[in-house]
Write an enzyme that holds these catalytic residues in place. Structure first.
Site, PDB file in Angstrom:
ATOM      1  N   LEU A  33      62.336  36.031 -11.590  1.00 27.97           N
ATOM      2  CA  LEU A  33      62.719  34.959 -12.509  1.00 27.97           C
ATOM      3  C   LEU A  33      63.897  34.136 -11.974  1.00 27.97           C
ATOM      4  O   LEU A  33      64.774  34.662 -11.289  1.00 27.97           O
ATOM      5  CB  LEU A  33      63.071  35.562 -13.865  1.00 27.97           C
ATOM      6  N   HIS A  34      63.881  32.859 -12.331  1.00 29.00           N
ATOM      7  CA  HIS A  34      64.969  31.955 -11.935  1.00 29.00           C
ATOM      8  C   HIS A  34      65.399  31.131 -13.150  1.00 29.00           C
ATOM      9  O   HIS A  34      64.923  31.375 -14.264  1.00 29.00           O
ATOM     10  CB  HIS A  34      64.527  31.067 -10.766  1.00 29.00           C
ATOM     11  N   GLY A  36      64.588  28.328 -14.151  1.00 26.78           N
ATOM     12  CA  GLY A  36      63.465  27.696 -14.855  1.00 26.78           C
ATOM     13  C   GLY A  36      62.917  28.637 -15.922  1.00 26.78           C
ATOM     14  O   GLY A  36      62.697  28.241 -17.069  1.00 26.78           O
ATOM     15  N   HIS A  37      62.708  29.909 -15.535  1.00 27.87           N
ATOM     16  CA  HIS A  37      62.237  30.893 -16.518  1.00 27.87           C
ATOM     17  C   HIS A  37      63.284  31.086 -17.614  1.00 27.87           C
ATOM     18  O   HIS A  37      62.935  31.212 -18.794  1.00 27.87           O
ATOM     19  CB  HIS A  37      61.981  32.243 -15.847  1.00 27.87           C
ATOM     20  N   GLN A  61      44.602  35.987 -10.451  1.00 30.31           N
ATOM     21  CA  GLN A  61      44.772  34.564 -10.180  1.00 30.31           C
ATOM     22  C   GLN A  61      45.109  34.259  -8.719  1.00 30.31           C
ATOM     23  O   GLN A  61      45.413  33.122  -8.377  1.00 30.31           O
ATOM     24  CB  GLN A  61      45.801  33.952 -11.139  1.00 30.31           C
ATOM     25  N   SER A 187      59.519  30.613  -7.756  1.00 27.15           N
ATOM     26  CA  SER A 187      59.739  31.933  -7.143  1.00 27.15           C
ATOM     27  C   SER A 187      59.356  31.886  -5.670  1.00 27.15           C
ATOM     28  O   SER A 187      59.901  32.620  -4.849  1.00 27.15           O
ATOM     29  CB  SER A 187      58.892  32.992  -7.861  1.00 27.15           C
TER      30      SER A 187
HETATM   31  O1  PAF Z   1      52.891  30.493 -14.413  1.00 33.45           O
HETATM   32  C1  PAF Z   1      52.825  31.712 -14.152  1.00 33.45           C
HETATM   33  O2  PAF Z   1      53.803  32.354 -13.772  1.00 33.45           O
HETATM   34  C2  PAF Z   1      51.480  32.417 -14.314  1.00 33.45           C
HETATM   35  O3  PAF Z   1      50.427  31.613 -13.929  1.00 33.45           O
HETATM   36  C3  PAF Z   1      51.263  32.976 -15.735  1.00 33.45           C
HETATM   37  C4  PAF Z   1      51.183  31.855 -16.760  1.00 33.45           C
HETATM   38  C5  PAF Z   1      52.392  33.920 -16.096  1.00 33.45           C
HETATM   39  C6  PAF Z   1      49.943  33.745 -15.796  1.00 33.45           C
HETATM   40  O4  PAF Z   1      49.952  34.820 -14.909  1.00 33.45           O
END
Ligand code: PAF
Length: 282
Positions: A33-34, A36-37, A61, A187
């Site tokens: 996390l940074h 932005g999060h 994904q 990230s």
């Molecule tokens: O944006 C992200 O970090 C990812 O695509 C998410 C929305 C957490 C889904 O894994």
């Protein structure tokens, strides 16, 4: 702040908050996390009585040649940032917890905003995103869920999915957070060598060059795209994956600059793929 690995614990806590009439915000993340999060978690904490942050590097994904194995992880630092930003619960499941053996049910968007851009460059990516986000929305049952506008296509895809599946969560898009020089926080910036980090600024500067032309009022789509491309390609380390002017709602290319227009780009800096975007017309 609680830290949960199991779906059942999150469900029970969610149900308890529902009984108490407390509103819940969800911030889905893949960790590392940074700021932005942090801005997403802070927004969720301002607007909800309780905030759940999920930290899960979602294997679904990532394509077979992508960076799943090397994706940066630091759970200790992440949980600290969550706590400081106002989270009530961190959900950090294992892949087996979310995808039990034999898992074979997916959420697939067959048209609309998922088709072009990252959807075209990363086949299967939005199937993974939609599946994990649908699962998280289903098990946390949040009133609101928060996503960054840096992933503008992801935001459009999730809004479409929530509409199509009648999910009761409000999807909130939050502004891109940038470094002092303009590079969008990601990230994946951690992969950049010092030389690539310096060169990566071409992405934002390219978007600004396009924006300046639109603000001056005498450019068409080709002229704008050329200006953005020229700034990016002036950087020998950069290779454009895609560059497009799209409608921010459906992510389809716009024929002209008469309506809402987002300039979206993905650029490789060495082997690191960065995305960014700028709303040129609201
Ligand atoms: O944006 C992200 O970090 C990812 O695509 C998410 C929305 C957490 C889904 O894994």
């Amino acid at each position: 702040m609680q830290i949960c690995q199991h779906i059942e614990d999150v469900r029970q806590q969610g149900a308890a908050w529902q009984r108490e009439g407390l509103s819940v915000g969800l911030v889905p993340t893949m960790g590392y996390l940074h700021r932005g999060h942090a801005s997403l978690i802070e927004a969720a904490a301002r607007e909800n009585a309780r905030v759940v942050v999920s930290i899960f590097v979602n294997p679904l994904q990532f394509g077979p040649t992508e960076d799943l194995a090397s994706y940066p992880r630091d759970l200790g630092r992440d949980t600290e940032l969550c706590e400081q930003s106002g989270a009530s619960l961190v959900f950090n499941p294992s892949p087996e917890e979310l995808y039990p053996p034999g898992f074979c049910s997916y959420v697939i968007m067959e048209a609309g905003p998922s088709l072009g851009l990252c959807g075209a460059s990363r086949p299967g990516h939005f199937r993974g995103v939609c599946t994990v986000v649908a699962k998280l929305l289903h098990l946390v049952q949040p009133h609101r869920a928060y996503f960054g506008q840096k992933d503008a296509q992801q935001l459009a895809v999730i809004r479409r999915m929530v509409l199509d599946l009648n999910l009761p969560t409000a999807i909130i898009g939050c502004p891109i957070v940038r470094e002092a020089d303009g590079l969008a926080l990601s990230s994946r910036n951690t992969y950049l060598s010092p030389e690539e980090r310096r060169a990566a600024l071409c992405l934002y500067e390219g978007l600004l060059a396009g924006n300046n032309l639109v603000k001056a009022g005498d450019a068409d789509t080709e002229v704008v795209l050329r200006a953005v491309r020229e700034r990016i390609e002036a950087e020998p380390l950069a290779r454009i994956d895609y560059l497009a002017l799209v409608d921010p709602l459906d992510m389809r290319p716009v024929p002209d600059l008469s309506g809402p227009t987002l300039c979206a780009a993905a650029v490789y800096m060495g082997t690191t793929r960065l995305i960014d975007n700028l709303l040129l017309k609201d």
